[in-house]
Every structure is written in structure tokens, then in C-alpha cells.
Write an enzyme that holds these catalytic residues in place. Structure first.
Site: not given
Ligand code: G3P
Length: 214
Positions: A83
């Protein structure tokens, strides 16, 4: 549409894989921090459970250092996907890793132009963060639709991972748009199956079964 679990939690990953619907896992530093376990042993454990790609994020900020980290992580398993954040250093990393046949997931995508440049640099996957766009009153799924259109216009092989998914509608809309993958928290996976009429139906059948002459 493939389903990845957006978690580094071993119990959640074991459950999802046992359900037979999980094709891969995505992690990030915030998800890893929640687990309070050694980074490499945790990634190795995830890889031993998941029968597919596992995204592991580089944390250096200079391209050379990111490539160094990426090469270390990629040695662990051919299922490791690196990533990489979308910025100019990240683009250089994506290009270098593509030349080395190391798969990349370009993360923190918030615009179509970022997604286009990531694909041109040779990204295997891009991750538009739809929930975080919705959080600031934008339209995360509209971004996914636009990226799909652009990739289709120029037949890029880069696959779109709909990320930062917050609820089942994100997931359903991703499938309707033909997104390649949705990476979802375990809580969303559970919600995809829940339906009160299914629960009532099962209960009723079980009660009626008791009345059947055996
Ligand atoms: O895959 C990306 C994710 O982990 C981000 O999610 O909920 O932190 O915006 P969030």
C-alpha cells in the site's frame, strides 16, 4: 465483486474466511495499531489465514525508503500487496515496484486525477476512500463511478478497491457500478446478511417443524 476485509483483527479475519466470502484483506497503520501485536508476526498470521492478497502499507516518506520497506514486505509472501500513499514520491514507488513485479495498492485516493496518475504509474489497485469523502459532505460513490469510467475509456488494468466503506449501501452501489473489489469492515459484512424477515422466517419454520408428525 471481490470482498476484502478491512481489518487486522485475526478473529474477524478467521470468521470472514470461514464464511467463504473473503477474497483478501487490507490493513493500514491505524488498523494495525488497534491490535497491539508485533507488526511482522501479525502480517504473517493474516497471510496464513487469507487465501488472497493482503495489503501492507509502507510508512517511509521518501521513495527510496518506501521501496526498501516494500521489498522487505514483499519477500514475506507473493500475496503481499504494497500500500502506497498517492503523492509524487508514491508515484515513483509504484513505477519502481511495477518494474519489479511487486503489486501495489495506491491508497488515500480522493480525486479522479489521482486515480488516473496512479494507474499510469502502474498501480495494481487504487483505493478511493468513499466514507471519508461522504464525511465532508462529498459523494464518495460518484468518485468511484468516475474512476471506473476513466479506466474503461483507456482500458487500464488497475482494479478499483472501494475503501472506507461505512454501510451496506456503499457495498451495493460498488457492485452496481462494477467496482472490482470492496474492502469492508467486519461490522459491515455482518450487516450485509441481516434481514428481519429472514430471522422471523427461520423462527416460524422451526416452530412449525415441531408440529410436523415424525
Ligand atoms: O481501507 C481504508 C480504510 O481503512 C479507511 O477507513 O473508516 O478509516 O475511513 P476509515
Amino acid at each position: 465483486m471481490k470482498i476484502f476485509l478491512d481489518t487486522a483483527n485475526i478473529e474477524e479475519i478467521k470468521k470472514g474466511v470461514a464464511y467463504g466470502v473473503v477474497d483478501g484483506v487490507t490493513t493500514n497503520p491505524s488498523l494495525l495499531a488497534k491490535e497491539n501485536k508485533g507488526f511482522i508476526p501479525l502480517i504473517e498470521e493474516i497471510l496464513s489465514i487469507v487465501p488472497g492478497p493482503v495489503s501492507v502499507e509502507v510508512t517511509a516518506t521518501e521513495a527510496d525508503e518506501m521501496v526498501k520497506q516494500a521489498r522487505e514486505y514483499a519477500k514475506i509472501s507473493e500475496n503481499v500487496v504494497i500500500k502506497v500513499p498517492i503523492n509524487f514520491e508514491g508515484l515513483k514507488v509504484v513505477k519502481t515496484l511495477a518494474d519489479l513485479d511487486i503489486k501495489t495498492n495506491v491508497t488515500l485516493i480522493f480525486s479522479t486525477s489521482q486515480a488516473l496518475l496512479a494507474a499510469k504509474a502502474g498501480a495494481t489497485y487504487v483505493s478511493p476512500f468513499v466514507g471519508r469523502i461522504d464525511d465532508i459532505s462529498g459523494n464518495g460513490m460518484a468518485l468511484v463511478e468516475d474512476i471506473m469510467q476513466i479506466y474503461d475509456n483507456y482500458t487500464f488494468d488497475t482494479e478499483v478497491i472501494v475503501a472506507s466503506v461505512r454501510h451496506p449501501l456503499h457495498f451495493v452501489h460498488a457492485a452496481m457500478m462494477g467496482a472490482h473489489i470492496a474492502t469492508i469492515p467486519f461490522s459491515t459484512l455482518s450487516k450485509l446478511l441481516d434481514h428481519p424477515l429472514t430471522d422471523i422466517g427461520i423462527q416460524r419454520f422451526l416452530e412449525d417443524w415441531k408440529k410436523v408428525k415424525k
